[in-house]
Motif scaffolding. Structure first.
Motif, mmCIF file in Angstrom:
data_model
loop_
_atom_site.group_PDB
_atom_site.id
_atom_site.type_symbol
_atom_site.label_atom_id
_atom_site.label_comp_id
_atom_site.label_asym_id
_atom_site.label_seq_id
_atom_site.Cartn_x
_atom_site.Cartn_y
_atom_site.Cartn_z
ATOM 1 N N PRO A 1 -0.810 1.053 10.656
ATOM 2 C CA PRO A 1 0.581 0.772 11.204
ATOM 3 C C PRO A 1 0.584 -1.137 11.032
ATOM 4 C CG PRO A 1 -0.375 2.318 12.038
ATOM 5 C CD PRO A 1 -0.822 2.205 11.737
ATOM 6 N N TRP A 2 -0.299 -1.641 10.601
ATOM 7 C CA TRP A 2 -1.069 -2.930 10.320
ATOM 8 C C TRP A 2 -0.132 -3.752 9.118
ATOM 9 C CZ3 TRP A 2 -2.550 -5.512 6.396
ATOM 10 C CH2 TRP A 2 -4.175 -4.708 5.137
ATOM 11 N N ARG A 3 -0.004 -2.696 8.188
ATOM 12 C CA ARG A 3 0.652 -3.079 6.652
ATOM 13 C C ARG A 3 2.421 -3.067 7.087
ATOM 14 N NH1 ARG A 3 -2.555 -1.631 2.107
ATOM 15 N NH2 ARG A 3 -4.681 -1.287 2.665
ATOM 16 N N SER A 4 2.659 -2.259 8.239
ATOM 17 C CA SER A 4 3.886 -2.794 7.970
ATOM 18 C C SER A 4 4.012 -4.310 9.285
ATOM 19 C CB SER A 4 4.769 -1.472 9.197
ATOM 20 O OG SER A 4 4.542 -0.387 8.971
ATOM 21 N N ALA A 5 4.308 -4.235 9.817
ATOM 22 C CA ALA A 5 3.622 -5.347 10.512
ATOM 23 C C ALA A 5 3.355 -6.767 8.608
ATOM 24 C CB ALA A 5 2.393 -5.394 11.851
ATOM 25 N N ALA A 6 2.496 -6.223 8.003
ATOM 26 C CA ALA A 6 2.452 -7.390 7.457
ATOM 27 C C ALA A 6 3.495 -7.676 6.917
ATOM 28 C CB ALA A 6 1.073 -7.041 6.542
ATOM 29 N N ALA A 7 4.222 -6.592 6.457
ATOM 30 C CA ALA A 7 5.287 -6.670 5.419
ATOM 31 C C ALA A 7 5.890 -7.348 6.144
ATOM 32 C CB ALA A 7 5.745 -5.718 5.415
ATOM 33 N N LEU A 8 6.730 -7.414 7.607
ATOM 34 C CA LEU A 8 7.617 -8.049 8.039
ATOM 35 C C LEU A 8 6.925 -9.699 8.423
ATOM 36 C CD1 LEU A 8 9.311 -5.840 11.464
ATOM 37 C CD2 LEU A 8 9.299 -5.629 8.644
ATOM 38 N N CYS A 9 6.351 -9.739 8.736
ATOM 39 C CA CYS A 9 5.148 -10.500 8.831
ATOM 40 C C CYS A 9 5.788 -11.813 7.419
ATOM 41 C CB CYS A 9 3.805 -11.442 8.947
ATOM 42 S SG CYS A 9 3.988 -10.614 10.919
ATOM 43 N N GLY B 1 0.973 -1.456 0.330
ATOM 44 C CA GLY B 1 0.618 0.306 0.144
ATOM 45 C C GLY B 1 0.668 1.118 -0.147
ATOM 46 N N GLY B 2 1.972 2.051 -0.332
ATOM 47 C CA GLY B 2 3.202 2.562 0.531
ATOM 48 C C GLY B 2 2.549 3.439 0.456
ATOM 49 N N PRO C 1 -1.212 -11.230 12.135
ATOM 50 C CA PRO C 1 -1.997 -11.232 13.878
ATOM 51 C C PRO C 1 -3.041 -10.443 14.213
ATOM 52 C CG PRO C 1 0.136 -11.245 14.652
ATOM 53 C CD PRO C 1 0.439 -11.130 13.188
ATOM 54 N N VAL C 2 -2.641 -9.338 13.153
ATOM 55 C CA VAL C 2 -3.442 -7.918 12.840
ATOM 56 C C VAL C 2 -4.097 -7.532 11.807
ATOM 57 C CG1 VAL C 2 -2.170 -7.458 14.947
ATOM 58 C CG2 VAL C 2 -0.991 -6.207 12.595
ATOM 59 N N GLY C 3 -4.574 -6.216 11.644
ATOM 60 C CA GLY C 3 -5.011 -5.952 10.493
ATOM 61 C C GLY C 3 -6.028 -6.761 9.656
ATOM 62 N N PRO C 4 -6.465 -6.079 8.560
ATOM 63 C CA PRO C 4 -8.696 -6.653 8.139
ATOM 64 C C PRO C 4 -8.304 -8.495 8.328
ATOM 65 C CG PRO C 4 -7.571 -5.343 7.045
ATOM 66 C CD PRO C 4 -6.294 -5.477 7.777
ATOM 67 N N ALA C 5 -9.757 -8.573 8.185
ATOM 68 C CA ALA C 5 -9.525 -10.589 8.231
ATOM 69 C C ALA C 5 -9.612 -10.568 6.943
ATOM 70 C CB ALA C 5 -11.096 -10.561 8.562
ATOM 71 N N ASP C 6 -9.733 -9.969 5.675
ATOM 72 C CA ASP C 6 -9.410 -10.594 4.960
ATOM 73 C C ASP C 6 -8.427 -9.481 3.906
ATOM 74 O OD1 ASP C 6 -8.753 -11.560 2.417
ATOM 75 O OD2 ASP C 6 -11.516 -12.050 1.559
ATOM 76 N N THR C 7 -7.399 -10.228 3.723
ATOM 77 C CA THR C 7 -5.778 -9.157 3.368
ATOM 78 C C THR C 7 -5.445 -10.287 2.333
ATOM 79 O OG1 THR C 7 -4.736 -10.521 4.183
ATOM 80 C CG2 THR C 7 -5.519 -8.208 5.607
ATOM 81 N N ARG C 8 -6.462 -11.294 1.525
ATOM 82 C CA ARG C 8 -5.714 -12.061 0.182
ATOM 83 C C ARG C 8 -5.549 -10.754 -1.006
ATOM 84 N NH1 ARG C 8 -10.007 -16.338 -0.510
ATOM 85 N NH2 ARG C 8 -11.165 -13.881 0.621
ATOM 86 N N GLU D 1 -3.973 -1.002 14.739
ATOM 87 C CA GLU D 1 -3.638 -0.863 13.509
ATOM 88 C C GLU D 1 -4.451 0.046 12.246
ATOM 89 O OE1 GLU D 1 -6.972 -3.921 12.109
ATOM 90 O OE2 GLU D 1 -6.191 -5.339 13.524
ATOM 91 N N SER D 2 -4.938 1.515 12.804
ATOM 92 C CA SER D 2 -4.990 2.690 12.225
ATOM 93 C C SER D 2 -4.980 3.539 13.033
ATOM 94 C CB SER D 2 -5.864 3.017 11.143
ATOM 95 O OG SER D 2 -6.995 2.883 12.391
ATOM 96 N N VAL D 3 -4.085 4.240 12.376
ATOM 97 C CA VAL D 3 -3.737 6.119 13.409
ATOM 98 C C VAL D 3 -4.007 7.290 12.675
ATOM 99 C CG1 VAL D 3 -1.640 4.655 14.371
ATOM 100 C CG2 VAL D 3 -1.486 6.321 12.279
ATOM 101 N N SER D 4 -4.002 8.119 13.910
ATOM 102 C CA SER D 4 -5.055 9.844 13.256
ATOM 103 C C SER D 4 -4.105 11.037 13.513
ATOM 104 C CB SER D 4 -6.752 10.214 14.446
ATOM 105 O OG SER D 4 -6.296 10.226 16.139
ATOM 106 N N TYR D 5 -2.646 10.507 13.986
ATOM 107 C CA TYR D 5 -2.078 11.624 13.356
ATOM 108 C C TYR D 5 -0.108 10.695 13.498
ATOM 109 C CZ TYR D 5 -0.796 10.677 18.847
ATOM 110 O OH TYR D 5 -0.306 10.412 19.691
ATOM 111 N N GLU D 6 0.516 11.636 12.645
ATOM 112 C CA GLU D 6 1.735 11.033 12.387
ATOM 113 C C GLU D 6 2.788 10.387 13.967
ATOM 114 O OE1 GLU D 6 6.401 11.599 10.493
ATOM 115 O OE2 GLU D 6 4.921 13.247 11.402
ATOM 116 N N GLY D 7 3.085 9.144 13.737
ATOM 117 C CA GLY D 7 4.241 8.867 14.986
ATOM 118 C C GLY D 7 2.882 8.127 16.540
ATOM 119 N N GLN D 8 2.017 7.928 16.097
ATOM 120 C CA GLN D 8 0.949 7.297 16.984
ATOM 121 C C GLN D 8 1.415 6.706 17.917
ATOM 122 O OE1 GLN D 8 -3.106 7.323 16.871
ATOM 123 N NE2 GLN D 8 -3.832 6.797 18.063
#
Length: 720
Positions: A562-570, A554-555, A578-585, A618-625
């Motif tokens: 932040p779940w996207r960064s977690a998914a990238a590592l996993c 998702g760039g 283990p975090v993020g939307p139920a369906d990330t296929r 999984e999502s934030v409302s400000y940078e660095g939250q």
């Protein structure tokens, strides 16, 4: 005295530095009269010229005390001091300013209200009793009201307020502390407050407007208040309902809110100390002339709203710095939220009508005044790390900030900064002036303010930029603006700029090792860097270490999710996330094909991943939250996990983050333990890199720069 010392002689002295807007000419006048010296003092576009005539001994003492006894806000430097032929001179005087000398301009920052002025506004016997625009030679607004230089009343936004007879007498009296105080005003001739809410409008009656403001705040309402450098949004800091009302109206669900405290006690900090624990350095910063917001650890017994900084261990606290703020606080009698009066990420608003229009859905009431603000200045923000408060944001009181360059630039240069938390810098000769914080440069209004400020700074300093410097990222609005300007443009990779800025601030001839860790910035190879270590000096940096890259699904969306960064590592280590939307296929399929999944080495994204896996953010409302909440949870002293470092392409080493993933996914560890070990591991990796590179290159100077190193725990642990 002997015959030599009583012989009349004359000296012409030129001074530069902080000598305008700080009461320097009146000080010189009084000093000359104290020593029986005749002559004159004059503003000459940034320099102050002095002709002093008298006995040689008196002149020696006068010249020495020009520096040693200068006003507290001044920082004079003598640039020339020469003996000249004595002439017939009258009593020492202040000559009218000239604008025809070669410019060596200093633009003073806004100053906090001095104790004498604050005493005046509380004394019913004074004619400025409860007057919100009280100031004197030693205090008050400067940068935000100067329209041109030299600094005289005619060149300020106070030019539209002719002095009454009483103020004119003070202005002309050498023994008065308002002698040549350019923003001088009183209720008879100066600016006034006005108030409006949904039911009433009060114009021209400052006392009634202040009463109405206090009533609105006591009723739990949000009031937009025009201050020195722009608007604040105020509400009761002890009221959950008032804070929730402000958050809902401003669309700011979690970002921390600064709190302004009424001064109390001998050190002014009794009310502040009831809410936060202050180190001696933090206490000193709060009462310094800058009057910044200081981040300090919240006390467990603090009674203010828990919604001021959700998930964080610190509060941003500050003292009032203007008579208006002092009066509002003394009437309300308790701490107030005082957050920037703007739409999210934009520069603070300064114009009455624009504030009415743009803040109408946020504020329940408005406290305006009719003193124009020439240019915005948000509050400065400081946070302690490695033993002393350091600026996170330069603003009112601290900027414009002037520094000396280690070498002269060939031609005047305007540097445009990055995309987030923008500011600009103007350099010529060996001088560089850094503007106050502007805002996030993706907002059209931010770009407009930047453009006006760029024009403004060049006009004030009498300098025309012949070249622009901007971030190398072609998608940044500042980069595109530079390309449209028609001037020659030099682009600089984001992290090279970080390293050079740090090295320039701490000029030293030896090469140094600089860690540049942040979110993401474009590297020369087209990848998104952010975990780099550089060796060398400005103009000759070599990247020697970098974090193992990973691909961000998702760039740019990863910065808010932040779940996207977690998914990238996993996913990079063949694990399910283990975090993020139920369906990330679909996201994972795009990631596998490297569609909108750029490579990055950013440590900031590692922190995002850690916050998602540890705290479920999984999502934030400000940078660095996420990283800020992760730091708030962590404790010092944890046992680190070693991060392997191996050789990679292009002669650099790569630090492998994979052992951190094992930690972050370990359900047997508490969230606090995982957060603590994560911080300790990265801090010890800084040490491991430094030791390895010192053994190879003989380095002894290490620098830390970039947004990640705003993390106090990380810096303190690394510094130890």
């Amino acid at each position: 005295m002997d015959g030599v010392s009583t012989q009349i002689q004359a000296r012409r002295i030129a001074l530069t530095g902080h000598v305008q807007g700080v009461g320097f000419r009146p000080f010189v006048y009084r000093l000359a009269h104290r020593h029986g010296v005749s002559g004159w003092v004059q503003n000459q576009l940034g320099q102050v010229a002095v002709l002093a005539q008298g006995p040689a001994a008196a002149l020696d003492l006068f010249a020495r005390e020009l520096i040693d006894q200068a006003p507290p806000l001044a920082a004079p430097r003598i640039v020339t001091d020469e003996w000249v032929t004595p002439t017939t001179l009258g009593e020492f005087c202040i000559r009218p300013s000239t604008a025809d000398a070669q410019a060596h301009v200093f633009v003073p920052a806004d100053q906090f209200a001095c104790s004498e002025c604050l005493t005046e506004i509380t004394d019913p016997g004074e004619r400025r009793y409860r007057y919100p625009f009280t100031n004197c030679t030693n205090c008050g607004p400067r940068y935000t009201l100067i329209t041109a230089l030299p600094y005289d009343r005619a060149n300020t936004t106070m030019a539209g307020f002719p002095l009454c007879a009483a103020c004119r007498a003070e202005y002309a009296n050498p023994l008065d502390r308002r002698f040549h105080a350019e923003p001088i005003a009183c209720p008879d001739c100066g600016p006034a407050l006005s108030y409006r809410d949904g039911q009433r409008q009060i114009g021209g009656d400052s006392a009634a407007a202040l009463r109405a403001t206090g009533e609105a705040l006591s009723a739990g309402q949000v009031v937009a208040v025009k201050g020195v450098g722009g608007y604040h949004l105020l509400c009761a800091a002890g009221s959950d309902a008032a804070v929730a009302r402000l958050r809902a109206a401003k669309g700011r669900p979690a970002k921390p809110l600064a709190v302004m405290f009424p001064p109390a006690g001998a050190d002014q900090l009794v009310a502040v100390r009831a809410a936060v624990a202050l180190s001696p350095a933090e206490a000193a910063a709060l009462v310094s002339p800058l009057r910044p917001i200081v981040l300090a650890r919240r006390r467990s017994e603090c009674t203010l709203s828990e919604q001021l900084a959700p998930g964080l261990a610190e509060l941003g606290v500050f003292l009032p710095y203007s008579p208006l703020h002092q009066l509002i606080l003394s009437d309300f009698g308790a701490p107030l939220v005082a957050t920037s009066g703007n739409l999210s990420g934009e520069p603070v608003l300064t114009d009455n009508e624009e504030a009415d229009r743009r803040l109408n859905l946020i504020a329940d009431a408005f406290l305006h005044h009719d003193r124009p603000i020439q240019r915005p200045a948000d509050d400065s923000v400081f946070r302690s790390s490695a033993g002393r408060p350091r600026p996170l944001r330069l603003g009112r009181g601290a900027a414009p900030l002037e520094l000396s360059l280690p070498a002269s630039v060939d031609e005047p240069v305007l540097a445009l900064g990055g995309h987030m938390k923008g500011s600009i810098a103007l350099a010529w000769g060996q001088r560089v002036v850094i503007s106050p914080h502007i805002g996030e440069m993706d907002a059209p209004r931010s770009l407009g303010v930047m453009e006006r400020l760029a024009t403004d700074l060049q006009a004030l300093y009498g300098v025309t930029a012949r070249r622009l410097v901007c971030d190398a990222h072609p998608g940044y609005s500042t980069h595109r603006w530079a390309r449209r300007s028609g001037l020659p443009v030099t682009t600089v990779p984001h992290h090279v700029a970080h390293a050079s800025a740090l090295a320039g601030e701490h000029d030293h001839p030896d090469p140094m090792l600089v860690f540049t860790w942040d979110g993401v910035g474009l590297g020369p190879d087209g990848a998104l860097w952010g975990g780099e270590t550089f060796l060398g000096r400005p103009g000759a940096w070599r990247r020697v270490v970098s974090m193992r890259p990973f691909y961000l699904p998702g760039g740019e969306r990863a910065g808010r999710e932040p779940w996207r960064s977690a998914a990238a590592l996993c996913w990079a280590t063949q694990r399910d996330c283990p975090v993020g939307p139920a369906d990330t296929r679909l996201v994972r399929a795009a990631w596998q094909r490297r569609l909108n999944s750029p490579a990055t080495s950013a440590v900031g994204r590692l922190f995002d991943a850690a916050s998602a896996l540890t705290l479920g953010i999984e999502s934030v409302s400000y940078e660095g939250q996420g990283p800020m909440q992760l730091e708030a949870l962590a404790a010092a002293g944890a046992e680190p996990v070693a991060l392997p470092m191996c050789s990679a392409d292009e002669g650099i080493r790569r630090v492998d983050w994979a052992p951190l993933l094992e930690l972050l996914l370990d359900a047997g560890c508490s969230a606090r333990e995982r957060a603590s070990v994560f911080h300790a591991s990265l801090a010890h990796n800084v040490l491991a890199q430094a030791r390895q590179l010192r053994s190879e290159h003989g380095l002894h100077r290490v620098g830390l720069t970039g947004g990640v190193f705003q993390n106090r725990l990380l810096v303190d642990t690394a510094a130890e």
